[in-house]
Structures are given as C-alpha cells and as structure tokens.
Design a protein around this motif. Structure first.
Motif, PDB file in Angstrom:
ATOM      1  N   GLN A 152      34.902  25.429   2.025  1.00  0.00           N
ATOM      2  CA  GLN A 152      33.698  26.155   1.653  1.00  0.00           C
ATOM      3  C   GLN A 152      32.448  25.283   1.841  1.00  0.00           C
ATOM      4  OE1 GLN A 152      36.501  26.111  -0.311  1.00  0.00           O
ATOM      5  NE2 GLN A 152      37.127  28.107   0.507  1.00  0.00           N
ATOM      6  N   VAL A 153      32.584  23.982   1.547  1.00  0.00           N
ATOM      7  CA  VAL A 153      31.394  23.134   1.677  1.00  0.00           C
ATOM      8  C   VAL A 153      30.966  23.098   3.142  1.00  0.00           C
ATOM      9  CG1 VAL A 153      32.513  20.907   2.087  1.00  0.00           C
ATOM     10  CG2 VAL A 153      30.401  20.996   0.774  1.00  0.00           C
ATOM     11  N   PHE A 154      31.953  23.246   4.069  1.00  0.00           N
ATOM     12  CA  PHE A 154      31.608  23.254   5.499  1.00  0.00           C
ATOM     13  C   PHE A 154      31.155  24.638   5.938  1.00  0.00           C
ATOM     14  CE2 PHE A 154      32.783  19.035   6.836  1.00  0.00           C
ATOM     15  CZ  PHE A 154      33.642  18.613   5.830  1.00  0.00           C
ATOM     16  N   SER A 155      31.753  25.675   5.346  1.00  0.00           N
ATOM     17  CA  SER A 155      31.430  27.027   5.839  1.00  0.00           C
ATOM     18  C   SER A 155      30.235  27.622   5.094  1.00  0.00           C
ATOM     19  CB  SER A 155      32.648  27.944   5.690  1.00  0.00           C
ATOM     20  OG  SER A 155      33.156  27.878   4.379  1.00  0.00           O
ATOM     21  N   LEU A 156      29.947  27.169   3.862  1.00  0.00           N
ATOM     22  CA  LEU A 156      28.871  27.797   3.092  1.00  0.00           C
ATOM     23  C   LEU A 156      27.724  26.836   2.786  1.00  0.00           C
ATOM     24  CD1 LEU A 156      30.910  29.822   0.455  1.00  0.00           C
ATOM     25  CD2 LEU A 156      29.474  30.747   2.269  1.00  0.00           C
ATOM     26  N   PHE A 193      25.876  17.728   0.059  1.00  0.00           N
ATOM     27  CA  PHE A 193      25.409  18.993   0.642  1.00  0.00           C
ATOM     28  C   PHE A 193      24.393  19.644  -0.290  1.00  0.00           C
ATOM     29  CE2 PHE A 193      27.681  21.905  -2.207  1.00  0.00           C
ATOM     30  CZ  PHE A 193      28.631  21.049  -2.775  1.00  0.00           C
ATOM     31  N   ARG A 194      23.740  20.651   0.229  1.00  0.00           N
ATOM     32  CA  ARG A 194      22.822  21.409  -0.615  1.00  0.00           C
ATOM     33  C   ARG A 194      23.495  22.722  -1.002  1.00  0.00           C
ATOM     34  NH1 ARG A 194      18.331  19.112  -1.408  1.00  0.00           N
ATOM     35  NH2 ARG A 194      17.276  17.723   0.070  1.00  0.00           N
ATOM     36  N   SER A 195      23.393  23.086  -2.252  1.00  0.00           N
ATOM     37  CA  SER A 195      23.974  24.337  -2.755  1.00  0.00           C
ATOM     38  C   SER A 195      23.393  25.536  -2.003  1.00  0.00           C
ATOM     39  CB  SER A 195      23.644  24.476  -4.254  1.00  0.00           C
ATOM     40  OG  SER A 195      23.767  25.826  -4.646  1.00  0.00           O
ATOM     41  N   HIS A 196      24.266  26.477  -1.605  1.00  0.00           N
ATOM     42  CA  HIS A 196      23.773  27.693  -0.930  1.00  0.00           C
ATOM     43  C   HIS A 196      23.132  28.626  -1.962  1.00  0.00           C
ATOM     44  CE1 HIS A 196      27.532  29.249  -2.563  1.00  0.00           C
ATOM     45  NE2 HIS A 196      27.085  30.468  -2.322  1.00  0.00           N
ATOM     46  N   ILE A 197      23.227  28.284  -3.240  1.00  0.00           N
ATOM     47  CA  ILE A 197      22.651  29.161  -4.275  1.00  0.00           C
ATOM     48  C   ILE A 197      21.194  28.777  -4.547  1.00  0.00           C
ATOM     49  CG2 ILE A 197      22.786  29.816  -6.721  1.00  0.00           C
ATOM     50  CD1 ILE A 197      25.842  29.366  -6.504  1.00  0.00           C
ATOM     51  N   ASP A 198      20.951  27.465  -4.798  1.00  0.00           N
ATOM     52  CA  ASP A 198      19.561  27.097  -5.157  1.00  0.00           C
ATOM     53  C   ASP A 198      19.059  25.889  -4.364  1.00  0.00           C
ATOM     54  OD1 ASP A 198      20.627  25.413  -8.244  1.00  0.00           O
ATOM     55  OD2 ASP A 198      20.853  24.925  -6.114  1.00  0.00           O
ATOM     56  N   GLY A 199      19.842  25.447  -3.367  1.00  0.00           N
ATOM     57  CA  GLY A 199      19.371  24.372  -2.502  1.00  0.00           C
ATOM     58  C   GLY A 199      19.425  22.999  -3.140  1.00  0.00           C
ATOM     59  N   SER A 235      42.851  29.986  11.434  1.00  0.00           N
ATOM     60  CA  SER A 235      42.012  31.116  11.043  1.00  0.00           C
ATOM     61  C   SER A 235      40.562  30.640  10.882  1.00  0.00           C
ATOM     62  CB  SER A 235      42.517  31.723   9.721  1.00  0.00           C
ATOM     63  OG  SER A 235      41.787  32.900   9.438  1.00  0.00           O
ATOM     64  N   VAL A 236      40.178  29.793  11.857  1.00  0.00           N
ATOM     65  CA  VAL A 236      38.796  29.268  11.848  1.00  0.00           C
ATOM     66  C   VAL A 236      38.068  29.674  13.127  1.00  0.00           C
ATOM     67  CG1 VAL A 236      39.185  27.326  10.305  1.00  0.00           C
ATOM     68  CG2 VAL A 236      39.698  27.078  12.755  1.00  0.00           C
ATOM     69  N   GLY A 237      38.529  30.809  13.706  1.00  0.00           N
ATOM     70  CA  GLY A 237      37.843  31.328  14.892  1.00  0.00           C
ATOM     71  C   GLY A 237      38.631  31.128  16.176  1.00  0.00           C
ATOM     72  N   GLU A 238      39.788  30.486  16.081  1.00  0.00           N
ATOM     73  CA  GLU A 238      40.610  30.282  17.293  1.00  0.00           C
ATOM     74  C   GLU A 238      41.305  31.583  17.676  1.00  0.00           C
ATOM     75  OE1 GLU A 238      41.376  29.496  14.296  1.00  0.00           O
ATOM     76  OE2 GLU A 238      43.505  29.756  13.931  1.00  0.00           O
ATOM     77  N   PRO A 239      41.720  31.728  18.963  1.00  0.00           N
ATOM     78  CA  PRO A 239      42.479  32.920  19.370  1.00  0.00           C
ATOM     79  C   PRO A 239      43.801  32.986  18.578  1.00  0.00           C
ATOM     80  CG  PRO A 239      41.841  31.598  21.289  1.00  0.00           C
ATOM     81  CD  PRO A 239      41.500  30.792  20.067  1.00  0.00           C
TER      82      PRO A 239
END
Ligand SMILES: CC#C[C@H]1NC(N)=Nc2cc3[nH]c(NC)nc3cc21
Ligand SMILES: [Zn+2]
Length: 370
Positions: free
Chosen positions: A98-102, A115-121, A218-222
């Motif tokens: 999640q830290v990489f995807s969000l 990282f910066r929180s996707h909620i309040d930065g 399940s990270v976008g690969e065929p």
C-alpha cells in the motif's frame, strides 16, 4: 503455533488441494476467499452478515489503520476484533504494498520507507519494526511480513536487490513479532525472474514461517505471466503450510490459483464491482443498470441463498442502482461476497470428490469474462 494447516485432500492430477487452517479465532476450510475490510469494515457489510455468508477470515490493512485512526487507538479498544466486533479470523497486510501503491513515496532505505500520507500529506515512516508493532496492536491472527514491493516491470538488478532486502526485512519482522497468538507469514518476491523467485522461497523457508504468501503478482502483469510465476514458485513451498496469493482475484484467476496449489486469496473485486452496480454469477457479470433487467423479476442468480436473492428481484436492484440508492450497492455486495463463498465451496468439494479437472473445464467454458 498460532496458525496450523491441515491437508484434507490433494488432487492427484494438479496442485489443487483442500485443507483446513486453524487460528486462535477459529478454523476455516481452504481454498478460501477473504473479504477485504481495508479500514476495519467490509464496505457496507456488517460482521453478522459476514458470519451469515460463511466468511471465516477477513483482511484488513496496516497502512490504512496506521494512518487513521492509528494503531494506539485500536489497541486501547482491545484490538481490531473488538474494535470492529468481528470474532472470526483477521489477516492484516503489512503496508509493504500500500505504501507503494497509495502513499506518496519519498525514500526507501535499508531502515524503512518514508512517505507522505495520502490522507493529509503528513510525513510518515514504515519499517519492519513499525509494521510489526502496528500489527501487534491490531492483534490480527495472521500478520504479513513487511516487504519491499517490486513494481512491474522491473529490471533484473533492481528485482535482485529488492528481493534480498525483502529477505533481510523478513528476518527483522521475525525478531520482533513475539506474540504467541499471531502467525507471521513470509512474502515471496523475485519479480518475474524464476531464479530470484527460487532464491526468495529458499531464504524464507529457511526462516520456517507458519505460512507463505506469493507477493509481487497481480501487479499489472499479463495473466499468463502470473500463472507461469505461480507454477514455478508454489511447488517449491512447503506442503504442510498455507499458501496465500495476494490480491487475487477474479473467478477465473481463483480457479487457476487453486490449480497451482494456492489456499488463500483476497481481492477488492466483489465489493468494488458491487459499488459499480455489477453482480457476479456463474456465467459472468450482470451490469444491473442495463435495460434488459427492467422487468426481470427473477433473483440476481437462481439458486443463490444470499439475502439479496431471497428477498429482491433484478428489476428492484436495477431500480435502486439507477436511483443511486445505497441499499442497492449493499445488496450487490452481499450477493457478490456470498457468490465467492459458494464458488470456493463448490471448488473445494470438487477437489475432495476428485473431479476438480471437470469443475475447472466446466467453469471456464461457461464463464464469459465480460
Ligand atoms: C510487489 C508486492 C507485493 C505484495 N506485498 C504485500 N505486502 N501485499 C500485496 C498486496 C497485493 N495486492 C495485489 N493486487 C491487487 N498485489 C499485491 C501484492 C502484494
Ligand atoms: Zn445472491
């Protein structure tokens, strides 16, 4: 140990198997699909409804609960089971993905991830030690190791270095995960490189975890590449421990995953497509706002025993979806989650009765991927 696997039946022709997983919050049959309750709630569904539909374990996320409301509050509430009033088993993901995807990724070091929180930065830090502290506060039955997420695609050198770090981080998780009531699962990485997958398996099996997840898929690969990696990876994992394929998936992927020997799955798919007004059935998906359902007074799916199918018609649910009535989305979530429970039950029965091959061919022939 907190988590144990009991093999009931191995399919003689494929990797498919039926089993039971025992946890401090009950035992559940495998193969199993875990409803996703990212923020301590399976969206729109109550714990009682989860029990009624036969859910034995749900998934929640370290990343989200760490950011909001914070794991200290959940610990003060007596842990996640008490906080959300769910007494079945809970698996928590570690935040690695999640830290990489969000999250707004700032820096990865050997120490951890800033990282910066996707909620309040606001600026945040996650590491093997912080992730384990959060998951011990949450009190989940199955704890996922804090892994470094390899994006897809990634070059060999990057995948190699990242996988080696995931192994070192797994060791650090093991050292601080001291709760006897929680089982720590290692996460196999290695990108799409078979030699790195083998190395990751060997290094993690050396640490003797009570269960193993296959990460980095399940990270976008065929799908074919996912199955190829699965085929290569799962057979090297211990037979007496659960195998968990993270973030998978749609019914066709669940069948293929089971064929390769996976026991546990999770995916936001059933509740997410429900919120988009779509019902899952044995023959594919029904887009409920379509005119074809206007005067269709049958249930979503003949033979389904869920609350929606026992009480309401397609016409009524189509009306609710078009009128943006929240109840319509709730009914679709209840149906889709129950569909997956029924789907996994049928698949498990076919393994026990030695007709999994027939189940798979039958299902894939009838399921339109639409
Ligand atoms: C790279 C990597 C990796 C894995 N690491 C952790 N901790 N969680 C995951 C969750 C996933 N969900 C999906 N697809 C929806 N793929 C996932 C993969 C992971
Ligand atoms: Zn139903």
């Amino acid at each position: 140990p907190a988590i144990t696997y009991e093999l009931i039946k191995q399919d003689p022709a494929t990797g498919a198997r039926a089993g039971i997983i025992h946890t401090p919050h009950g035992s559940f049959p495998t193969p199993i699909f875990m409803p996703v309750g990212t923020q301590a709630s399976v969206k729109g569904v109550s714990p009682e409804e989860l029990h009624d539909m036969g859910a034995g374990i749900i998934l929640s996320n370290t990343y989200h609960l760490f950011l909001r409301p914070g794991s200290d509050l959940v610990r003060e509430a007596g842990g996640l089971h008490k906080f959300m009033n769910w007494d079945g088993a809970i698996l928590t993901d570690s935040g690695g993905f999640q830290v990489f995807s969000l999250g707004d990724l700032r820096k990865i070091t050997e120490e951890g991830v800033t990282f910066r929180s996707h909620i309040d930065g606001s600026k945040k830090f996650l590491s093997p030690e912080v992730s384990m502290k959060v998951q011990m506060d949450l009190g989940s039955d199955i704890v996922m190791a804090f892994d470094e997420c390899i994006p897809y695609p990634a070059d060999y050198d990057y995948a190699k270095a990242s996988t080696a770090r995931t192994t070192r981080w797994a060791q650090r998780c093991k050292e601080v995960m001291t709760s006897p009531h929680q089982g720590l699962f290692g996460i196999v990485q290695g990108g799409m490189y078979k030699d790195l997958r083998t190395r990751s398996v060997n290094e993690l099996v050396e640490m003797d975890f009570p269960g193993y997840a296959v990460g980095g898929l399940s990270v976008g690969e065929p799908k074919e590449l996912m199955y190829e990696m699965l085929d290569h990876t799962v057979e090297q994992l211990p037979k007496d421990k659960p195998r968990y394929l993270m973030g998978v998936g749609t019914p066709d992927c669940l069948v293929e995953g089971v064929m390769h020997g996976i026991d546990m799955f999770d995916c936001v798919f059933p509740t997410r497509v429900a919120r988009n007004g779509t019902a899952m059935t044995w023959n594919g998906r029904l887009v409920m706002k379509n005119a074809e359902f206007t005067s269709d007074f049958r249930p979503l799916e003949e033979g389904c025993d869920c609350y929606a199918c026992r009480n309401f018609s397609r016409a009524y649910i189509r009306h609710l979806v078009r009128a943006n009535e929240i109840f319509g989305l709730r009914l679709l979530s209840l149906h889709n989650l129950r569909f997956l429970q029924r789907f996994m039950h049928e698949m498990r029965q076919s393994i026990i009765e030695e007709r999994f091959g027939e189940f798979r061919r039958n299902f894939l022939d009838n399921y339109n991927y639409g």
